[in-house]
Design a protein around this motif. Structure first.
Motif, short mmCIF file in Angstrom:
data_model
loop_
_atom_site.label_atom_id
_atom_site.label_comp_id
_atom_site.label_asym_id
_atom_site.label_seq_id
_atom_site.Cartn_x
_atom_site.Cartn_y
_atom_site.Cartn_z
N HIS A 82 0.75 -1.20 0.14
CA HIS A 82 -0.11 -0.18 0.13
C HIS A 82 0.86 1.16 0.00
CE1 HIS A 82 -3.22 2.66 0.66
NE2 HIS A 82 -3.01 2.89 1.84
N ARG A 83 1.90 1.32 0.90
CA ARG A 83 2.88 2.49 0.83
C ARG A 83 3.79 2.28 2.15
NH1 ARG A 83 1.21 5.23 5.80
NH2 ARG A 83 -0.68 4.35 6.69
N THR A 84 4.65 3.35 2.10
CA THR A 84 5.62 3.22 3.23
C THR A 84 5.27 3.91 4.25
OG1 THR A 84 7.01 4.71 2.01
CG2 THR A 84 7.62 2.59 1.61
N ASP A 85 5.93 3.86 5.47
CA ASP A 85 5.72 4.73 6.64
C ASP A 85 6.71 4.81 7.33
OD1 ASP A 85 3.50 6.15 8.21
OD2 ASP A 85 3.75 4.45 9.46
N GLU A 86 6.67 6.22 8.20
CA GLU A 86 7.57 6.26 9.22
C GLU A 86 7.20 7.03 10.33
OE1 GLU A 86 12.11 8.83 9.48
OE2 GLU A 86 11.11 8.06 7.27
N THR A 87 7.34 6.34 11.50
CA THR A 87 6.64 6.87 12.61
C THR A 87 7.63 7.03 13.55
OG1 THR A 87 4.54 5.95 12.18
CG2 THR A 87 4.86 6.50 14.52
N GLY A 132 10.42 7.79 13.65
CA GLY A 132 11.89 7.47 12.98
C GLY A 132 12.03 6.03 12.59
N VAL A 133 10.90 5.40 12.80
CA VAL A 133 10.73 4.03 12.37
C VAL A 133 10.27 3.73 11.12
CG1 VAL A 133 10.36 1.68 13.21
CG2 VAL A 133 10.99 3.19 14.76
N ARG A 134 10.77 3.33 9.85
CA ARG A 134 10.31 2.88 8.66
C ARG A 134 9.72 1.61 8.58
NH1 ARG A 134 14.53 4.25 4.06
NH2 ARG A 134 12.42 3.97 2.78
N SER A 135 8.66 1.46 7.87
CA SER A 135 8.04 0.41 7.72
C SER A 135 7.14 0.54 6.46
CB SER A 135 7.04 0.20 8.68
OG SER A 135 5.93 1.00 8.73
N LEU A 136 6.88 -1.01 5.95
CA LEU A 136 6.13 -1.17 4.60
C LEU A 136 4.76 -1.59 4.97
CD1 LEU A 136 9.02 -1.39 3.38
CD2 LEU A 136 8.05 -3.16 2.06
N VAL A 137 3.58 -0.85 4.84
CA VAL A 137 2.29 -1.07 5.10
C VAL A 137 1.79 -2.21 3.89
CG1 VAL A 137 -0.05 -0.05 5.37
CG2 VAL A 137 2.10 1.20 6.08
N PHE A 138 1.35 -3.14 4.46
CA PHE A 138 0.40 -4.06 3.60
C PHE A 138 -1.20 -3.89 3.99
CE2 PHE A 138 4.82 -5.67 3.30
CZ PHE A 138 5.05 -5.94 2.30
N PHE A 149 11.19 -2.02 8.14
CA PHE A 149 12.01 -1.84 6.83
C PHE A 149 12.99 -2.84 6.88
CE2 PHE A 149 14.41 0.55 3.68
CZ PHE A 149 13.34 0.67 2.69
N ASN A 150 13.53 -3.25 8.15
CA ASN A 150 14.73 -4.19 8.01
C ASN A 150 14.30 -5.55 7.46
OD1 ASN A 150 12.73 -4.71 10.50
ND2 ASN A 150 14.15 -6.30 11.00
#
Length: 219
Positions: A155-160, A162-168, A183-184
């Motif tokens: 769906h998108r990438t996110d950063e909360t 300072g922590v990055r993630s991929l949103v499915f 993101f790791n």
């Protein structure tokens, strides 16, 4: 350039046929306004003038983004002829280092564009999906079959904080639910691909990079 044509499409509700515009090819550099229409799905929706039913237009089209050096062939039948394959392969070899993908439905086309626009590698994203599902299976083994067949979509990438993630996103109980993956996990997936170059497809053919593709290597 983008190439259009007309076709008669039957309404899914009343059955009446309507002449609609379809895109045989889409060049984003020449028609940048079409990208957002693909991303939100509106390019493939038409309204029946008789009963006002919204319908999904299913047809073959070649999406071309020269800036990203990407071509995505939407092929509902899932089949490319050798002539078609060779013609495009020769063309992209001349232009150099093109990413060629084959998808079977509008949703998959939308997802590929979202992935590439986010600066991500779709092979690593598919690996993230696989790893995430295996983690879910390890927590709930009784639902293994359901989890493995569950369609995950980027769906998108996110950063909360300072922590990055991929949103499915995925369907759950009749609604769409979301899941954040660190993101790791994506970076680890890139590393696996780099250490196993034999699973990376060549640049001169249209590849289906999807759940079936990653499952064939990981099982």
């Amino acid at each position: 350039m983008s190439i259009t044509a007309t076709a008669l499409a039957p309404c899914s509700k009343c059955g009446e046929k309507t002449e609609i515009t379809i895109y045989k090819s889409i060049n984003i550099s020449e028609n940048p306004e079409l990208k957002e229409k693909i991303r939100n799905g509106s390019l493939f929706i038409w309204e029946c003038p008789h009963c006002h039913q919204a319908n999904l237009a299913r047809y073959e089209t070649l999406y071309h983004d020269p800036e990203q050096k990407t071509m995505i062939w939407l092929m509902p039948s899932g089949e490319l002829s050798e002539t078609q394959m060779q013609a495009i392969a020769n063309h992209t070899r001349a232009m150099g280092n093109y990413r060629l993908r084959l998808v079977k439905d509008v949703g998959a086309l939308m997802e590929k564009i979202l992935i590439f626009d986010s600066g991500l590698d779709d092979m690593a994203v598919e690996m993230c999906k696989y790893v995430t599902k295996m983690e879910l299976v390890s927590r709930n083994g009784s639902a293994r079959e359901e989890i493995e067949s569950m369609p995950f979509h980027f769906h998108r990438t996110d950063e909360t904080d300072g922590v990055r993630s991929l949103v499915f996103i995925y369907p759950a109980s009749g609604q769409m639910a979301s899941l954040n993956v660190g993101f790791n996990v994506y970076e680890d997936s890139l590393g696996i691909l780099e250490r196993n170059p034999d699973i990376i497809p060549g640049q001169d053919t249209f590849m289906k990079i999807d759940q079936d593709w990653i499952s064939s290597f990981m099982k």
